[in-house]
Every structure is written in C-alpha cells, then in structure tokens.
Design a protein around this motif. Structure first.
Motif, PDB file in Angstrom:
ATOM      1  N   THR A 250       1.823   8.390   4.068  1.00  0.00           N
ATOM      2  CA  THR A 250       2.574   7.494   4.944  1.00  0.00           C
ATOM      3  C   THR A 250       1.866   7.224   6.264  1.00  0.00           C
ATOM      4  OG1 THR A 250       3.840   9.379   5.759  1.00  0.00           O
ATOM      5  CG2 THR A 250       4.800   8.111   3.952  1.00  0.00           C
ATOM      6  N   ASN A 251       0.997   8.126   6.709  1.00  0.00           N
ATOM      7  CA  ASN A 251       0.289   7.939   7.982  1.00  0.00           C
ATOM      8  C   ASN A 251      -1.130   7.405   7.805  1.00  0.00           C
ATOM      9  OD1 ASN A 251       2.451   8.870   9.524  1.00  0.00           O
ATOM     10  ND2 ASN A 251       1.861  10.986   9.187  1.00  0.00           N
ATOM     11  N   LEU A 252      -1.490   7.016   6.603  1.00  0.00           N
ATOM     12  CA  LEU A 252      -2.837   6.504   6.349  1.00  0.00           C
ATOM     13  C   LEU A 252      -3.063   5.211   7.121  1.00  0.00           C
ATOM     14  CD1 LEU A 252      -5.516   6.567   4.758  1.00  0.00           C
ATOM     15  CD2 LEU A 252      -4.361   5.237   2.983  1.00  0.00           C
ATOM     16  N   LYS A 253      -4.140   5.218   7.924  1.00  0.00           N
ATOM     17  CA  LYS A 253      -4.478   4.017   8.682  1.00  0.00           C
ATOM     18  C   LYS A 253      -5.847   3.477   8.317  1.00  0.00           C
ATOM     19  CE  LYS A 253      -1.592   4.730  12.653  1.00  0.00           C
ATOM     20  NZ  LYS A 253      -1.512   4.907  14.091  1.00  0.00           N
TER      21      LYS A 253
ATOM     22  N   GLN B  69       0.820  -1.206   0.000  1.00  0.00           N
ATOM     23  CA  GLN B  69       0.000   0.000   0.000  1.00  0.00           C
ATOM     24  C   GLN B  69       0.855   1.256   0.000  1.00  0.00           C
ATOM     25  OE1 GLN B  69      -2.441  -0.796   3.427  1.00  0.00           O
ATOM     26  NE2 GLN B  69      -4.133  -1.478   2.150  1.00  0.00           N
ATOM     27  N   LEU B  70       1.994   1.225   0.681  1.00  0.00           N
ATOM     28  CA  LEU B  70       2.862   2.398   0.708  1.00  0.00           C
ATOM     29  C   LEU B  70       3.408   2.700  -0.680  1.00  0.00           C
ATOM     30  CD1 LEU B  70       4.083   4.607   2.379  1.00  0.00           C
ATOM     31  CD2 LEU B  70       5.957   3.094   2.972  1.00  0.00           C
ATOM     32  N   GLU B  71       3.673   1.660  -1.460  1.00  0.00           N
ATOM     33  CA  GLU B  71       4.140   1.872  -2.823  1.00  0.00           C
ATOM     34  C   GLU B  71       3.046   2.500  -3.683  1.00  0.00           C
ATOM     35  OE1 GLU B  71       4.534  -1.213  -1.317  1.00  0.00           O
ATOM     36  OE2 GLU B  71       6.643  -0.918  -0.821  1.00  0.00           O
ATOM     37  N   GLN B  72       1.790   2.134  -3.440  1.00  0.00           N
ATOM     38  CA  GLN B  72       0.674   2.679  -4.212  1.00  0.00           C
ATOM     39  C   GLN B  72       0.351   4.109  -3.808  1.00  0.00           C
ATOM     40  OE1 GLN B  72      -2.620   0.009  -3.731  1.00  0.00           O
ATOM     41  NE2 GLN B  72      -1.589  -1.689  -4.751  1.00  0.00           N
ATOM     42  N   HIS B  73       0.591   4.455  -2.556  1.00  0.00           N
ATOM     43  CA  HIS B  73       0.243   5.778  -2.021  1.00  0.00           C
ATOM     44  C   HIS B  73       1.427   6.334  -1.217  1.00  0.00           C
ATOM     45  CE1 HIS B  73      -3.824   4.868  -3.225  1.00  0.00           C
ATOM     46  NE2 HIS B  73      -3.755   3.746  -2.546  1.00  0.00           N
ATOM     47  N   PRO B  74       2.528   6.680  -1.882  1.00  0.00           N
ATOM     48  CA  PRO B  74       3.740   7.077  -1.149  1.00  0.00           C
ATOM     49  C   PRO B  74       3.584   8.365  -0.347  1.00  0.00           C
ATOM     50  CG  PRO B  74       3.986   7.506  -3.488  1.00  0.00           C
ATOM     51  CD  PRO B  74       2.710   6.738  -3.316  1.00  0.00           C
TER      52      PRO B  74
END
Length: 79
Positions: free
Chosen positions: A13-16, A5-10
């Motif tokens: 970073t704090n998205l939970k 998910q971090l690669e899709q939405h760099p």
C-alpha cells in the motif's frame, strides 16, 4: 499508487517507486553489468538520495556477509 496498481499489489500500500540500478564492474579487463530492482516507499524524484540509500543498504549487507563468512565459514558450506 496509481489506479489499478493497488489491486495488483494489495500488500504494497505504501509503494511509491520501483528503482532499477545497473552496476558495472571491471575485473582483469573484463566488464560485467548487473541490474538490480528495488521497491520502495520513497519518492523517486531525487535519484541521488535513492542511490545513497541503496549504497548504505548494500554496505550493511557486505559487512554482515564478511562476518558470517569469517565467523561461520558460510562460503565454505556446500549444503
């Protein structure tokens, strides 16, 4: 974030959590529903708290809208 998910939405970073909220409105006997989506850095294990936060956010938005419309006749602008 989970793996991948971090690669899709760099930039998130704090998205939970991603929250879907469906609002139902009845006006003159007609019912309409609208679903809004929110991204947040808050944990989604307490949906009542998230609901409170979302209501507080929209309360601010609605109050500001009234001021903009009253002071600047924003709704009357057709540009």
């Amino acid at each position: 974030m989970k793996n991948g998910q971090l690669e899709q939405h760099p930039h998130w970073t704090n998205l939970k959590s991603i929250v879907a909220l469906t609002a139902e409105r009845e006006l003159k006997g007609k019912v309409s529903k609208e679903t809004c989506y929110f991204i947040t850095s808050l944990d989604a294990t307490n949906p009542q708290y998230l609901g409170h936060i979302i209501r507080a956010h929209w309360g601010i938005e609605n109050n500001l809208h009234w001021v903009l419309d009253y002071a600047f006749t924003e709704d009357a602008q057709r540009l």
